[in-house]
Scaffold this active site. Sequence first.
Site, mmCIF file in Angstrom:
data_model
loop_
_atom_site.group_PDB
_atom_site.id
_atom_site.type_symbol
_atom_site.label_atom_id
_atom_site.label_comp_id
_atom_site.label_asym_id
_atom_site.label_seq_id
_atom_site.Cartn_x
_atom_site.Cartn_y
_atom_site.Cartn_z
ATOM 1 N N ILE A 15 0.522 -1.356 0.134
ATOM 2 C CA ILE A 15 -0.072 -0.013 0.284
ATOM 3 C C ILE A 15 1.244 1.100 -0.141
ATOM 4 O O ILE A 15 0.322 2.297 -1.261
ATOM 5 C CB ILE A 15 -0.997 -0.119 0.964
ATOM 6 C CG1 ILE A 15 -2.122 -1.055 1.006
ATOM 7 C CG2 ILE A 15 -1.361 0.863 1.194
ATOM 8 C CD1 ILE A 15 -3.238 -1.169 2.516
ATOM 9 N N ILE A 90 1.888 -3.213 12.044
ATOM 10 C CA ILE A 90 2.306 -4.539 11.368
ATOM 11 C C ILE A 90 1.445 -5.905 11.755
ATOM 12 O O ILE A 90 0.589 -4.486 12.745
ATOM 13 C CB ILE A 90 3.612 -5.140 12.164
ATOM 14 C CG1 ILE A 90 4.161 -3.695 13.651
ATOM 15 C CG2 ILE A 90 5.040 -4.413 11.406
ATOM 16 C CD1 ILE A 90 5.206 -5.061 14.553
ATOM 17 N N TYR A 152 -3.365 -6.367 17.674
ATOM 18 C CA TYR A 152 -3.795 -5.019 16.052
ATOM 19 C C TYR A 152 -5.834 -3.698 15.442
ATOM 20 O O TYR A 152 -5.731 -2.676 15.852
ATOM 21 C CB TYR A 152 -3.703 -5.930 14.999
ATOM 22 C CG TYR A 152 -3.904 -5.214 13.252
ATOM 23 C CD1 TYR A 152 -2.945 -5.135 13.115
ATOM 24 C CD2 TYR A 152 -5.202 -5.572 12.683
ATOM 25 C CE1 TYR A 152 -2.906 -4.138 11.477
ATOM 26 C CE2 TYR A 152 -5.091 -4.849 11.589
ATOM 27 C CZ TYR A 152 -4.116 -4.480 10.511
ATOM 28 O OH TYR A 152 -4.097 -3.526 9.272
HETATM 29 N N1 CAA Z 1 -14.056 -16.937 14.597
HETATM 30 C C1 CAA Z 1 -14.496 -18.003 15.659
HETATM 31 N N2 CAA Z 1 -13.730 -18.871 15.895
HETATM 32 C C2 CAA Z 1 -12.478 -19.014 15.413
HETATM 33 C C3 CAA Z 1 -12.048 -18.363 14.431
HETATM 34 C C4 CAA Z 1 -12.598 -17.139 14.068
HETATM 35 N N3 CAA Z 1 -12.749 -16.405 12.731
HETATM 36 N N4 CAA Z 1 -10.401 -19.081 13.728
HETATM 37 C C5 CAA Z 1 -10.248 -19.909 14.560
HETATM 38 N N5 CAA Z 1 -11.743 -20.464 15.791
HETATM 39 C C6 CAA Z 1 -11.636 -21.480 16.258
HETATM 40 C C7 CAA Z 1 -10.725 -22.283 16.228
HETATM 41 O O1 CAA Z 1 -12.491 -22.755 14.881
HETATM 42 C C8 CAA Z 1 -10.429 -23.621 17.012
HETATM 43 O O2 CAA Z 1 -11.368 -24.233 17.246
HETATM 44 P P1 CAA Z 1 -11.006 -24.864 18.589
HETATM 45 O O3 CAA Z 1 -10.167 -24.999 19.393
HETATM 46 O O4 CAA Z 1 -12.276 -25.634 18.897
HETATM 47 O O5 CAA Z 1 -10.458 -26.318 17.218
HETATM 48 C C9 CAA Z 1 -9.702 -22.366 18.442
HETATM 49 O O6 CAA Z 1 -10.678 -20.402 17.628
HETATM 50 C C10 CAA Z 1 -8.112 -21.618 17.325
HETATM 51 O O7 CAA Z 1 -7.904 -21.357 16.554
HETATM 52 P P2 CAA Z 1 -6.380 -21.989 16.229
HETATM 53 O O8 CAA Z 1 -6.161 -23.311 15.907
HETATM 54 O O9 CAA Z 1 -6.414 -20.608 13.987
HETATM 55 O O10 CAA Z 1 -5.665 -20.806 17.117
HETATM 56 P P3 CAA Z 1 -4.629 -20.963 16.584
HETATM 57 O O11 CAA Z 1 -4.037 -20.279 18.551
HETATM 58 O O12 CAA Z 1 -3.093 -21.900 16.098
HETATM 59 O O13 CAA Z 1 -4.094 -19.024 15.666
HETATM 60 C C11 CAA Z 1 -4.589 -17.631 14.908
HETATM 61 C C12 CAA Z 1 -5.117 -18.277 16.186
HETATM 62 C C13 CAA Z 1 -3.517 -16.478 14.555
HETATM 63 C C14 CAA Z 1 -5.630 -15.762 15.355
HETATM 64 C C15 CAA Z 1 -4.738 -17.685 13.975
HETATM 65 O O14 CAA Z 1 -6.442 -18.213 13.493
HETATM 66 C C16 CAA Z 1 -5.149 -16.273 12.829
HETATM 67 O O15 CAA Z 1 -3.940 -16.835 11.940
HETATM 68 N N6 CAA Z 1 -6.138 -16.040 11.919
HETATM 69 C C17 CAA Z 1 -5.873 -15.273 10.870
HETATM 70 C C18 CAA Z 1 -5.764 -13.991 12.058
HETATM 71 C C19 CAA Z 1 -6.166 -12.924 10.682
HETATM 72 O O16 CAA Z 1 -7.603 -12.762 10.045
HETATM 73 N N7 CAA Z 1 -5.538 -12.031 10.141
HETATM 74 C C20 CAA Z 1 -5.980 -10.553 9.593
HETATM 75 C C21 CAA Z 1 -4.026 -10.072 8.917
HETATM 76 S S1 CAA Z 1 -3.983 -9.460 7.697
HETATM 77 C C22 CAA Z 1 -4.912 -7.618 8.327
HETATM 78 O O17 CAA Z 1 -4.650 -7.762 9.187
HETATM 79 C C23 CAA Z 1 -4.564 -6.437 7.341
HETATM 80 C C24 CAA Z 1 -6.375 -6.049 7.626
HETATM 81 O O18 CAA Z 1 -6.098 -4.994 8.045
HETATM 82 C C25 CAA Z 1 -6.981 -6.331 6.825
#
Ligand code: CAA
Length: 246
Positions: A15, A90, A152
Amino acid sequence: MNSRIAVVTGGLGAIGLATCRALAQANFKVIAADLHASQSRWDDIQMSMKNLNIHFEPVDVSDFSQCASFVQQVESLHGPISVLVNNAGITRDGVLKKMEPADWDAVISVNLTSVFNLCRQVVDGMSERGYGRIVNISSIIGQTGQFGQSNYAAAKSGMHGFTMSLAREVARKGITVNSVSPGYIKSAMTDAVPQELRDQILASVPVGRIGQPDDIARAVAFLCAEESSYLTGVNLPVNGGLFISF
Ligand code: CAA
């Protein structure tokens, strides 16, 4: 008229670079500010920018004294800063129960404290000259929150409070302060989101595509135009309809 000086932090990211290009095309002399760039990377970027008026200056935006020296350096080399785009950001995603204090601190200082650090350095000069444009690049996450992004989301929401307050403080000085809230934009940051989640997000974007950096750059250039003088304290969401509100 000589080109006005615009600073874009996080200027080497997706960006950031698109914003540098859009502002240079709008006749600004642009300073791309970022942590560091090797000479070869900068040469490649300049080639791709086809010799637009863009210069690189290193800065760690989370460090107040570095921001002070950075602003002094830019103003002595290039002239007074008229436009500041706070784009550096970040992620350190993780659910709160696993989040370390370092992940919280890093995100708050790079994404939010940086905005204070740089605005604090430029508002006096802008006020004296009676002109300025400040644009803070927030995120849809600051409007909706997101699983695993409490740090964030806090920083990005905080940028809105900052934007609205500073807008009121400097409105009589010819300075506008606004934020832009991108949705999911093609970048290294969104490429790091797990593929399954990216597919879900894409399926829920009403316009049917992920955003491109130029979608954001266009909005920033609009807010930075001299003619946009009656627009201040607003948040401009650019998210393909992913979050619609008023
Ligand atoms: N909503 C509800 N529950 C969720 C979920 C969600 N969105 N995502 C995961 N879960 C649940 C999973 O199903 C899991 O449930 P169980 O324990 O019952 O199996 C539990 O939460 C744990 O999930 P993870 O195994 O994924 O947990 P983790 O600790 O390994 O990882 C995390 C967590 C790092 C947050 C990972 O889910 C992740 O990377 N998520 C993406 C986060 C995201 O959207 N980032 C956006 C980056 S882009 C950005 O930020 C730019 C911008 O401005 C838009």
